[in-house]
Motif scaffolding. Structure first.
Motif, PDB file in Angstrom:
ATOM      1  N   LEU A 169       0.817  -1.209   0.000  1.00 16.73           N
ATOM      2  CA  LEU A 169       0.000   0.000   0.000  1.00 16.73           C
ATOM      3  C   LEU A 169       0.852   1.261   0.000  1.00 16.73           C
ATOM      4  CD1 LEU A 169      -2.903  -0.887   2.466  1.00 16.73           C
ATOM      5  CD2 LEU A 169      -2.931  -0.851  -0.024  1.00 16.73           C
ATOM      6  N   SER A 170       2.114   1.126   0.393  1.00 13.60           N
ATOM      7  CA  SER A 170       2.981   2.306   0.383  1.00 13.60           C
ATOM      8  C   SER A 170       3.155   2.852  -1.031  1.00 13.60           C
ATOM      9  CB  SER A 170       4.347   1.966   0.976  1.00 13.60           C
ATOM     10  OG  SER A 170       5.018   0.992   0.183  1.00 13.60           O
ATOM     11  N   ALA A 171       3.025   1.976  -2.038  1.00 13.54           N
ATOM     12  CA  ALA A 171       3.140   2.422  -3.426  1.00 13.54           C
ATOM     13  C   ALA A 171       2.034   3.407  -3.778  1.00 13.54           C
ATOM     14  CB  ALA A 171       3.098   1.225  -4.376  1.00 13.54           C
ATOM     15  N   VAL A 172       0.825   3.178  -3.240  1.00 11.93           N
ATOM     16  CA  VAL A 172      -0.293   4.084  -3.500  1.00 11.93           C
ATOM     17  C   VAL A 172       0.004   5.460  -2.919  1.00 11.93           C
ATOM     18  CG1 VAL A 172      -2.758   4.475  -3.167  1.00 11.93           C
ATOM     19  CG2 VAL A 172      -1.891   2.147  -3.505  1.00 11.93           C
ATOM     20  N   GLY A 173       0.506   5.486  -1.684  1.00  9.93           N
ATOM     21  CA  GLY A 173       0.852   6.756  -1.064  1.00  9.93           C
ATOM     22  C   GLY A 173       1.974   7.461  -1.786  1.00  9.93           C
ATOM     23  N   ARG A 174       2.938   6.699  -2.276  1.00 17.16           N
ATOM     24  CA  ARG A 174       4.058   7.290  -3.007  1.00 17.16           C
ATOM     25  C   ARG A 174       3.579   7.928  -4.310  1.00 17.16           C
ATOM     26  NH1 ARG A 174       6.791   2.964  -3.564  1.00 17.16           N
ATOM     27  NH2 ARG A 174       6.250   2.533  -5.731  1.00 17.16           N
ATOM     28  N   ILE A 175       2.700   7.233  -5.022  1.00 14.10           N
ATOM     29  CA  ILE A 175       2.161   7.786  -6.270  1.00 14.10           C
ATOM     30  C   ILE A 175       1.329   9.030  -5.978  1.00 14.10           C
ATOM     31  CG2 ILE A 175       0.535   7.351  -8.158  1.00 14.10           C
ATOM     32  CD1 ILE A 175       1.460   4.446  -8.147  1.00 14.10           C
ATOM     33  N   ALA A 176       0.533   8.987  -4.914  1.00 11.55           N
ATOM     34  CA  ALA A 176      -0.308  10.133  -4.558  1.00 11.55           C
ATOM     35  C   ALA A 176       0.545  11.363  -4.258  1.00 11.55           C
ATOM     36  CB  ALA A 176      -1.192   9.793  -3.361  1.00 11.55           C
ATOM     37  N   LEU A 177       1.661  11.165  -3.562  1.00 11.56           N
ATOM     38  CA  LEU A 177       2.549  12.285  -3.249  1.00 11.56           C
ATOM     39  C   LEU A 177       3.163  12.868  -4.519  1.00 11.56           C
ATOM     40  CD1 LEU A 177       4.002  14.057  -1.192  1.00 11.56           C
ATOM     41  CD2 LEU A 177       5.773  12.277  -1.007  1.00 11.56           C
ATOM     42  N   TRP A 218       8.343   8.330 -13.676  1.00  6.87           N
ATOM     43  CA  TRP A 218       8.878   8.631 -12.339  1.00  6.87           C
ATOM     44  C   TRP A 218       8.902   7.381 -11.483  1.00  6.87           C
ATOM     45  CZ3 TRP A 218       6.878  13.600  -9.388  1.00  6.87           C
ATOM     46  CH2 TRP A 218       7.772  13.917  -8.355  1.00  6.87           C
ATOM     47  N   GLU A 219       7.884   6.555 -11.622  1.00  3.45           N
ATOM     48  CA  GLU A 219       7.810   5.299 -10.871  1.00  3.45           C
ATOM     49  C   GLU A 219       8.716   4.226 -11.468  1.00  3.45           C
ATOM     50  OE1 GLU A 219       5.452   3.837  -8.119  1.00  3.45           O
ATOM     51  OE2 GLU A 219       6.290   5.805  -7.655  1.00  3.45           O
ATOM     52  N   GLY A 220       9.217   4.461 -12.671  1.00  2.64           N
ATOM     53  CA  GLY A 220      10.003   3.436 -13.348  1.00  2.64           C
ATOM     54  C   GLY A 220       9.161   2.235 -13.705  1.00  2.64           C
ATOM     55  N   ASP A 221       7.886   2.488 -14.041  1.00  2.00           N
ATOM     56  CA  ASP A 221       6.932   1.407 -14.280  1.00  2.00           C
ATOM     57  C   ASP A 221       6.204   1.670 -15.591  1.00  2.00           C
ATOM     58  OD1 ASP A 221       5.206  -0.695 -14.149  1.00  2.00           O
ATOM     59  OD2 ASP A 221       4.029   0.055 -12.461  1.00  2.00           O
ATOM     60  N   VAL A 222       6.697   1.090 -16.675  1.00  4.65           N
ATOM     61  CA  VAL A 222       6.040   1.181 -17.977  1.00  4.65           C
ATOM     62  C   VAL A 222       5.910  -0.225 -18.547  1.00  4.65           C
ATOM     63  CG1 VAL A 222       6.912   3.504 -18.438  1.00  4.65           C
ATOM     64  CG2 VAL A 222       8.221   1.526 -19.214  1.00  4.65           C
TER      65      VAL A 222
END
Length: 441
Positions: A68-76, A410-414
């Motif tokens: 769930l920390s990934a959700v908070g990181r994306i939100a920030l 930014w997330e390095g996720d494509v």
């Protein structure tokens, strides 16, 4: 005639736009009577938004592990990006409107004019209906972010409330066992895929609905009113083009997002947003095209709906120009600190603008009232608002598409092998097959 069926959706939308303008100019009464055709298209699109967002967001959060920390990181990251681009949009608006000064020499309607009173009453009614009377836009946004009922939020297409519930639901889903989680994930995944296919079906009707929408706009407002305030409209268009050229394009270049594939994928959603002046109308297709570009479903499902409420740079830029235009038309010279205070107010109040019908005009009314600027300017603006709404809505959509690509990078996720995958672009081409040896003569 077979070539007609080979034309792309983008071409059909352009053809429908030209036809709509021609009908609106030549036969305005008939053009206005086609409003139900445009309303039908918008209703079909709105039908798709909630199930598509809910399904994709739940799968995006709960379908990729328990982090769930990934959700908070994306939100920030989303919050940082949205704030930065909004500040840049306000800066460009301030420079352009003070350079062009579109309000100089504009005659405002008199206070006792009945048409003026009727227009202002219409704005006040919209403000009261939205529940914004006697409270700040920011406070109302906070209060309305969390739905009292998911079904009520879905029925009224409150996108921000649906996003909040979907995030909470997906977060709870990550806490149950895999055995219990999988059926719900399968359902949401199938729901999202089904709605994307329904979107493709609805798009066959898009040229008819879009042509009608353009015809209604031209037929009801007329091209004459556009010439009257052409300088004001032109100022907005120049500012929006500068924002795209000086902010969005450099952002794409800095984050190494290929311009040509990006433009190719969003051109049809852009045209839909421009011709219908509705972000909702373009949202489902834009989400599909971003996934095709290489943005993961979980990022598209979070950034696009959130941006629909919090990243409306085109609308923010419009509000800034309209506010200073009102001061200029009223002969009021605002100092730089006063203008900066107005910009700071708009930085906050423009968030959540899409959740309120005619929200831009409602926020503009509140801003002018707060700073004691002439409300009569709104009457002039309303005459050309349809033409300005098309431009700011399409820029809103483009900005959110850029934001989705930036957050993915930014997330390095494509998606591997997609247009956004730099490793695929940098990979050397496979070696050519060796030529067969020459035969001895």
């Amino acid at each position: 005639m077979a070539w007609l069926f080979r034309l792309s959706l983008t071409v059909w939308i352009l053809i429908a736009t030209v036809v709509g303008i021609a009908i609106g100019w030549a036969a305005p009464e008939f053009a206005v009577s086609t409003a139900p055709l445009a309303d039908l298209f918008l209703r079909l699109i709105k039908l798709l938004v909630v199930p598509l967002i809910f399904g994709t967001l739940v799968v995006g959060i709960a379908g990729h592990g328990d982090d769930l920390s990934a959700v908070g990181r994306i939100a920030l990251k989303v919050a940082v990006y949205f704030t930065a681009t909004t500040i840049l949009a306000l800066t460009i608006a301030l420079i352009v409107v003070n350079t062009a000064r579109p309000g100089d020499g504009v005659a405002l309607p008199k206070n006792d004019d009945q048409a003026t009173a009727a227009k202002l009453a219409e704005i006040e009614a919209a403000e009261a209906k939205a529940g914004l009377k006697d409270q700040s836009m920011l406070a109302d946004l906070i209060r309305k972010a969390v739905p009292e009922s998911f079904f009520n939020a879905a029925a009224t297409n409150q996108v921000l409330q649906v996003v909040v519930f979907a995030v909470l639901f997906a977060s709870g889903l990550t806490m149950v066992t895999t055995e219990r989680r999988q059926p719900m994930l399968s359902f949401c995944d199938a729901l999202a895929e089904t709605m994307l296919n329904v979107t493709k079906i609805v798009m066959y009707y898009a040229p008819i609905g879009i042509g009608a929408a353009i015809g209604v706009a031209v037929g009801s407002s007329g091209l004459g009113v556009l010439w009257t305030l052409a300088y004001m409209v032109g100022t907005l268009y120049v500012a929006l083009l500068l924002f795209v050229g000086l902010v969005l394009v450099p952002v794409l270049l800095v984050w190494r997002i290929p311009l040509r594939p990006f433009a190719r994928e969003i051109r049809t959603p852009f045209l839909i947003a421009f011709t219908t002046a509705s972000s909702e109308a373009a949202l489902p297709l834009a989400m599909e095209r971003l996934e095709r570009l290489g943005v993961p479903k979980r990022i598209v499902a979070f950034v696009m709906p959130t941006g629909y409420s919090f990243n409306l740079d085109g609308s923010t830029l419009y509000l800034a120009i309209a506010s200073i235009f009102a001061a200029q038309a009223g002969g009021i010279e605002l100092s730089l600190p006063q203008q900066l205070l107005i910009m700071g107010t708009l930085l906050l109040t423009s968030k959540g603008v899409a959740a309120v019908p005619r929200a831009s005009l409602v926020i503009l009314t509140a801003t002018l009232t707060s700073f004691k600027l002439p409300l009569e300017a709104i009457v002039l603006i309303m005459g050309v608002d349809a033409f300005m709404d098309m431009a700011r809505t399409s820029v809103n959509l483009t900005g959110n598409c850029v934001a989705s690509c930036v957050i993915a990078r930014w997330e390095g996720d494509v998606e591997p092998g997609s247009a956004l995958d730099l490793t695929a672009a940098a990979a050397p081409p496979p070696p050519a097959p060796a030529s067969p040896p020459a035969q001895a003569g």
